[in-house]
Design a protein around this motif. Structure first.
Motif, PDB file in Angstrom:
ATOM      1  N   SER A   1       0.816  -1.212   0.000  1.00  0.00           N
ATOM      2  CA  SER A   1       0.000   0.000   0.000  1.00  0.00           C
ATOM      3  C   SER A   1       0.851   1.266   0.000  1.00  0.00           C
ATOM      4  O   SER A   1       0.539   2.233  -0.702  1.00  0.00           O
ATOM      5  CB  SER A   1      -0.938   0.008   1.212  1.00  0.00           C
ATOM      6  N   LEU A   2       1.941   1.260   0.756  1.00  0.00           N
ATOM      7  CA  LEU A   2       2.799   2.455   0.820  1.00  0.00           C
ATOM      8  C   LEU A   2       3.502   2.708  -0.509  1.00  0.00           C
ATOM      9  O   LEU A   2       3.672   3.857  -0.915  1.00  0.00           O
ATOM     10  CB  LEU A   2       3.829   2.311   1.940  1.00  0.00           C
ATOM     11  N   ARG A   3       3.925   1.645  -1.190  1.00  0.00           N
ATOM     12  CA  ARG A   3       4.614   1.817  -2.477  1.00  0.00           C
ATOM     13  C   ARG A   3       3.689   2.497  -3.487  1.00  0.00           C
ATOM     14  O   ARG A   3       4.080   3.461  -4.146  1.00  0.00           O
ATOM     15  CB  ARG A   3       5.077   0.462  -3.012  1.00  0.00           C
ATOM     16  N   LEU A   4       2.475   1.989  -3.601  1.00  0.00           N
ATOM     17  CA  LEU A   4       1.521   2.565  -4.541  1.00  0.00           C
ATOM     18  C   LEU A   4       1.135   3.980  -4.133  1.00  0.00           C
ATOM     19  O   LEU A   4       1.140   4.905  -4.959  1.00  0.00           O
ATOM     20  CB  LEU A   4       0.277   1.670  -4.610  1.00  0.00           C
ATOM     21  N   PHE A   5       0.821   4.165  -2.860  1.00  0.00           N
ATOM     22  CA  PHE A   5       0.404   5.477  -2.351  1.00  0.00           C
ATOM     23  C   PHE A   5       1.481   6.532  -2.547  1.00  0.00           C
ATOM     24  O   PHE A   5       1.213   7.638  -3.047  1.00  0.00           O
ATOM     25  CB  PHE A   5       0.051   5.336  -0.866  1.00  0.00           C
ATOM     26  N   ALA A   6       2.724   6.210  -2.166  1.00  0.00           N
ATOM     27  CA  ALA A   6       3.806   7.191  -2.219  1.00  0.00           C
ATOM     28  C   ALA A   6       4.120   7.614  -3.647  1.00  0.00           C
ATOM     29  O   ALA A   6       4.346   8.799  -3.918  1.00  0.00           O
ATOM     30  CB  ALA A   6       5.056   6.628  -1.547  1.00  0.00           C
ATOM     31  N   ASN A   7       4.131   6.665  -4.564  1.00  0.00           N
ATOM     32  CA  ASN A   7       4.436   7.002  -5.955  1.00  0.00           C
ATOM     33  C   ASN A   7       3.360   7.877  -6.588  1.00  0.00           C
ATOM     34  O   ASN A   7       3.668   8.835  -7.307  1.00  0.00           O
ATOM     35  CB  ASN A   7       4.621   5.719  -6.775  1.00  0.00           C
ATOM     36  N   VAL A   8       2.096   7.555  -6.325  1.00  0.00           N
ATOM     37  CA  VAL A   8       1.013   8.351  -6.910  1.00  0.00           C
ATOM     38  C   VAL A   8       0.932   9.713  -6.248  1.00  0.00           C
ATOM     39  O   VAL A   8       0.757  10.737  -6.923  1.00  0.00           O
ATOM     40  CB  VAL A   8      -0.333   7.597  -6.788  1.00  0.00           C
ATOM     41  N   LEU A   9       1.073   9.758  -4.922  1.00  0.00           N
ATOM     42  CA  LEU A   9       0.997  11.041  -4.216  1.00  0.00           C
ATOM     43  C   LEU A   9       2.128  11.969  -4.627  1.00  0.00           C
ATOM     44  O   LEU A   9       1.923  13.176  -4.794  1.00  0.00           O
ATOM     45  CB  LEU A   9       1.032  10.822  -2.709  1.00  0.00           C
ATOM     46  N   SER A  10       3.328  11.410  -4.816  1.00  0.00           N
ATOM     47  CA  SER A  10       4.457  12.259  -5.199  1.00  0.00           C
ATOM     48  C   SER A  10       4.202  12.928  -6.542  1.00  0.00           C
ATOM     49  O   SER A  10       4.518  14.110  -6.732  1.00  0.00           O
ATOM     50  CB  SER A  10       5.750  11.433  -5.252  1.00  0.00           C
ATOM     51  N   GLY A  11       3.624  12.182  -7.491  1.00  0.00           N
ATOM     52  CA  GLY A  11       3.283  12.780  -8.781  1.00  0.00           C
ATOM     53  C   GLY A  11       2.226  13.853  -8.643  1.00  0.00           C
ATOM     54  O   GLY A  11       2.299  14.907  -9.293  1.00  0.00           O
ATOM     55  N   THR A  12       1.226  13.612  -7.791  1.00  0.00           N
ATOM     56  CA  THR A  12       0.163  14.589  -7.560  1.00  0.00           C
ATOM     57  C   THR A  12       0.724  15.874  -6.959  1.00  0.00           C
ATOM     58  O   THR A  12       0.372  16.980  -7.382  1.00  0.00           O
ATOM     59  CB  THR A  12      -0.905  13.997  -6.619  1.00  0.00           C
ATOM     60  N   VAL A  13       1.610  15.724  -5.981  1.00  0.00           N
ATOM     61  CA  VAL A  13       2.214  16.894  -5.329  1.00  0.00           C
ATOM     62  C   VAL A  13       3.092  17.667  -6.309  1.00  0.00           C
ATOM     63  O   VAL A  13       3.041  18.902  -6.374  1.00  0.00           O
ATOM     64  CB  VAL A  13       3.039  16.458  -4.098  1.00  0.00           C
ATOM     65  N   MET A  14       3.904  16.956  -7.083  1.00  0.00           N
ATOM     66  CA  MET A  14       4.783  17.624  -8.043  1.00  0.00           C
ATOM     67  C   MET A  14       3.993  18.448  -9.056  1.00  0.00           C
ATOM     68  O   MET A  14       4.324  19.606  -9.334  1.00  0.00           O
ATOM     69  CB  MET A  14       5.628  16.574  -8.778  1.00  0.00           C
ATOM     70  N   LEU A  15       2.929  17.876  -9.592  1.00  0.00           N
ATOM     71  CA  LEU A  15       2.128  18.594 -10.589  1.00  0.00           C
ATOM     72  C   LEU A  15       1.377  19.753  -9.958  1.00  0.00           C
ATOM     73  O   LEU A  15       1.227  20.816 -10.579  1.00  0.00           O
ATOM     74  CB  LEU A  15       1.161  17.627 -11.274  1.00  0.00           C
ATOM     75  N   ALA A  16       0.912  19.576  -8.729  1.00  0.00           N
ATOM     76  CA  ALA A  16       0.239  20.672  -8.033  1.00  0.00           C
ATOM     77  C   ALA A  16       1.201  21.836  -7.804  1.00  0.00           C
ATOM     78  O   ALA A  16       0.833  23.001  -7.959  1.00  0.00           O
ATOM     79  CB  ALA A  16      -0.333  20.180  -6.706  1.00  0.00           C
ATOM     80  N   LEU A  17       2.450  21.528  -7.448  1.00  0.00           N
ATOM     81  CA  LEU A  17       3.455  22.579  -7.248  1.00  0.00           C
ATOM     82  C   LEU A  17       3.796  23.279  -8.564  1.00  0.00           C
ATOM     83  O   LEU A  17       3.980  24.504  -8.600  1.00  0.00           O
ATOM     84  CB  LEU A  17       4.720  21.980  -6.631  1.00  0.00           C
ATOM     85  N   VAL A  18       3.870  22.506  -9.634  1.00  0.00           N
ATOM     86  CA  VAL A  18       4.150  23.109 -10.947  1.00  0.00           C
ATOM     87  C   VAL A  18       3.059  24.104 -11.318  1.00  0.00           C
ATOM     88  O   VAL A  18       3.333  25.242 -11.708  1.00  0.00           O
ATOM     89  CB  VAL A  18       4.275  22.017 -12.028  1.00  0.00           C
ATOM     90  N   TYR A  19       1.805  23.688 -11.179  1.00  0.00           N
ATOM     91  CA  TYR A  19       0.696  24.574 -11.543  1.00  0.00           C
ATOM     92  C   TYR A  19       0.541  25.730 -10.562  1.00  0.00           C
ATOM     93  O   TYR A  19       0.143  26.825 -10.948  1.00  0.00           O
ATOM     94  CB  TYR A  19      -0.608  23.780 -11.604  1.00  0.00           C
ATOM     95  N   GLY A  20       0.865  25.488  -9.284  1.00  0.00           N
ATOM     96  CA  GLY A  20       0.709  26.538  -8.297  1.00  0.00           C
ATOM     97  C   GLY A  20       1.802  27.587  -8.340  1.00  0.00           C
ATOM     98  O   GLY A  20       1.536  28.782  -8.211  1.00  0.00           O
ATOM     99  N   LEU A  21       3.065  27.138  -8.541  1.00  0.00           N
ATOM    100  CA  LEU A  21       4.203  28.064  -8.500  1.00  0.00           C
ATOM    101  C   LEU A  21       4.588  28.597  -9.883  1.00  0.00           C
ATOM    102  O   LEU A  21       5.171  29.674  -9.992  1.00  0.00           O
ATOM    103  CB  LEU A  21       5.414  27.367  -7.874  1.00  0.00           C
ATOM    104  N   LEU A  22       4.287  27.834 -10.930  1.00  0.00           N
ATOM    105  CA  LEU A  22       4.684  28.232 -12.277  1.00  0.00           C
ATOM    106  C   LEU A  22       3.463  28.415 -13.178  1.00  0.00           C
ATOM    107  O   LEU A  22       3.503  28.135 -14.378  1.00  0.00           O
ATOM    108  CB  LEU A  22       5.617  27.175 -12.883  1.00  0.00           C
ATOM    109  N   ALA A  23       2.368  28.893 -12.572  1.00  0.00           N
ATOM    110  CA  ALA A  23       1.102  28.996 -13.308  1.00  0.00           C
ATOM    111  C   ALA A  23       1.221  29.847 -14.570  1.00  0.00           C
ATOM    112  O   ALA A  23       0.618  29.541 -15.601  1.00  0.00           O
ATOM    113  CB  ALA A  23       0.021  29.556 -12.393  1.00  0.00           C
ATOM    114  N   LYS A  24       2.013  30.915 -14.506  1.00  0.00           N
ATOM    115  CA  LYS A  24       2.107  31.849 -15.633  1.00  0.00           C
ATOM    116  C   LYS A  24       2.832  31.252 -16.842  1.00  0.00           C
ATOM    117  O   LYS A  24       2.623  31.705 -17.979  1.00  0.00           O
ATOM    118  CB  LYS A  24       2.797  33.136 -15.185  1.00  0.00           C
TER     119      LYS A  24
END
Length: 245
Positions: free
Chosen positions: A181-204
């Motif tokens: 469960s941790l392997r699947l959760f961590a890999n998917v969450l990390s991608g979600t966080v990375m993309l959220a940071l990209v859109y949040g910090l580099l929106a322009k």
């Protein structure tokens, strides 16, 4: 605080957290329906809709298949081949379950492509999948193995009359659903966080090029993690079905 289910690509306040949508009282306890529950429901409705359409199409299958029939047959053939390649003679006992969780996990992992927060980025979802695998392992172990063999395996690598390794092997068994469960959760969450940071910090400047990140984090990584989870599940359960003394 943004309580939206969707991750809006143009928003300045991108939020990848899980939020409660509404609550109700059950036996004196407050139960929340969260964004994860809604996203799971959406994924399930998509899969159910696809299954119903596939069932109707295959009931009227033609000798020269059309595009949709080809897709359905390809999916079934590949999933059957994957399960048979790992489980051999035991494949028929688990092919339906493995095919179901493969499609569910894969659709959940790539749901970020459609603006959803992936349900597998919630540990409650992946832990449930890991626990199902855990119970499948031990149910089949007690069905196909004798108590003497189970005890010998739990005492391995030492003889059964010297159970020094028994506590360690118990811990390793308990670790199976946690690691899955941790392997699947961590890999998917990390991608979600990375993309959220990209859109949040580099929106322009987040125009077009984030699509390549989606291809990796949602599609490629999502497919790999789906395959790994199902492969480990099949391996563990197949070992539990082994009757070799």
């Amino acid at each position: 605080m943004n309580h939206a289910i969707l991750l809006s690509s143009g928003a300045d306040d991108i939020d990848f957290m899980i939020h409660g949508i509404f609550s109700y009282e059950l036996f004196g306890h407050t139960v929340w329906i969260t964004t994860s529950h809604v996203c799971i429901l959406i994924v399930m409705l998509i899969l159910i809709g696809f299954a119903v359409a596939a069932n109707i199409r295959m009931r009227h299958a033609t000798e020269v298949p059309g595009a949709f029939q080809n897709i359905v047959e390809l999916i079934v053939e590949k999933l059957d081949g994957m399960v048979t390649g790992v489980m051999g003679k035991n494949a028929s006992k688990l092919v339906n379950y493995i095919s179901t969780i493969f499609l569910f996990i894969f659709m959940s992992n790539i749901s970020g492509l459609f603006g959803l927060r992936p349900p597998t980025a919630d540990y409650g979802t992946t832990l449930a999948l890991g626990l199902i695998t855990f119970f499948l392992i031990h149910i089949n172990q007690f069905r196909y193995q004798k108590p003497k063999q189970i005890w010998a395996d739990m005492c391995s690598p030492l003889p059964p009359w010297l159970p020094i390794w028994f506590p360690i092997n118990v811990i390793s068994e308990i670790a199976v659903p946690i690691s899955l469960s941790l392997r699947l959760f961590a890999n998917v969450l990390s991608g979600t966080v990375m993309l959220a940071l990209v859109y949040g910090l580099l929106a322009k400047i987040a125009v077009v090029w984030p699509a390549f990140l989606h291809i990796y984090f949602d599609l490629f990584s999502g497919a790999i993690q789906t395959y790994v989870f199902c492969m480990l599940t099949m391996t563990y359960v197949n070992q539990a079905m082994s009757t070799e003394e």
